[in-house]
Scaffold this active site. Structure first.
Site, PDB file in Angstrom:
ATOM      1  CB  CYS A 167      -0.990  -0.027   1.162  1.00  0.00           C
ATOM      2  SG  CYS A 167      -2.355   1.139   0.989  1.00  0.00           S
ATOM      3  CG  HIS A 169      -3.665  -3.615   2.931  1.00  0.00           C
ATOM      4  ND1 HIS A 169      -2.670  -3.109   3.745  1.00  0.00           N
ATOM      5  CD2 HIS A 169      -4.288  -2.545   2.380  1.00  0.00           C
ATOM      6  CE1 HIS A 169      -2.697  -1.782   3.702  1.00  0.00           C
ATOM      7  NE2 HIS A 169      -3.666  -1.419   2.883  1.00  0.00           N
ATOM      8  CD  GLU A 228      -0.972  -5.622   5.391  1.00  0.00           C
ATOM      9  OE1 GLU A 228      -1.021  -4.401   5.630  1.00  0.00           O
ATOM     10  OE2 GLU A 228      -1.093  -6.089   4.241  1.00  0.00           O
TER      11      GLU A 228
END
Length: 242
Positions: free
Chosen positions: A98, A188, A190
């Site tokens: 990001c 993302h 994660e």
């Protein structure tokens, strides 16, 4: 000794951090690494990055997301961009997420700005480009996959020699690679489903201005194991010695 460097460029929303931890925790877990294998440097708080030399055993680098904007050209951000440029040119394995994705592009001569299509949030569909079939992190994925996203800015123009790996209707540059060991992903890997739901709730007022339906966004949230594999794959590649 293996040492993954996490460059922390911001923190998550306070209520989310209380319940689920912060960006560096999610990145470490997504990599599949133990605490001892990771060093986190909070550059947004003024912490200094290590020197890039043989005395510092940096095996790989991950740059987190942030609530900051690359176009604000904060002093800490510009210093980090210059450090990243040197690391990339020295062929350190790098993955930007990001804000990190955008900062890599900025550091290497690309252009970052607000996405003219507005915010992108929730679970999104991305399409892999033909070049992804030959990429270390993406060659095992389906041609179309779901991913978690929340961002206002984007990479408008890629740096010279960057290879586009993924895109969608909202963002032309969902993933790219520079050289053989530097990647940026706008999504993302994660995140998980619950963290994404919490972001949707936290951003309800601002995102409603862009025509999003809170109910529809929440209904669309699902598990995204394929896109999460990008982070795990990077960790495994670095563990094997890149």
């Amino acid at each position: 000794m293996l040492k993954m460097l996490i460059i922390k460029t911001g923190c998550t929303i306070d209520a989310i951090r209380t319940d689920y931890g912060d960006f560096e925790d999610w990145v470490r877990d997504g990599l599949g690494y133990a605490d001892a294998e990771v060093q986190t440097v909070a550059v947004y708080l003024g912490e200094s990055l290590p020197e890039l030399n043989e005395n510092n055993a940096i095996s790989g680098i991950v740059i987190t997301g942030s609530n900051a904007m690359v176009t604000d050209r904060e002093i800490w951000s510009e210093k980090t961009a210059e450090w990243l440029r040197q690391a990339i040119e020295a062929n350190y394995p790098v993955l930007g997420i990001c804000y990190g994705h955008q900062l890599i592009a900025h550091a290497m001569g690309g252009r970052v700005d607000y996405n003219p299509k507005g915010y992108e949030i929730g679970v999104i569909q991305i399409e892999l480009m033909a070049e992804a079939k030959n990429d270390l992190l993406f060659n095992h994925l389906s041609s179309s996959l779901m991913a978690y996203s929340v961002h206002a800015q984007t990479v408008i123009d890629l740096p010279n020699h960057a290879v586009i790996l993924a895109r969608n209707a909202h963002d032309n540059h969902q993933a790219f690679r520079i050289g053989q060991c530097c990647w940026g992903v706008q999504f993302h890997p994660e995140f998980n489903a619950e963290i994404t739901r919490r972001y949707i709730h936290a951003r309800e007022i601002s995102f409603a201005e862009y025509g999003y339906s809170m109910e529809q966004l929440l209904r669309n949230v699902t598990d995204c194991p394929e896109s999460q594999q990008v982070l795990r794959r990077f960790g495994e590649w670095v563990r094997q010695g890149a």
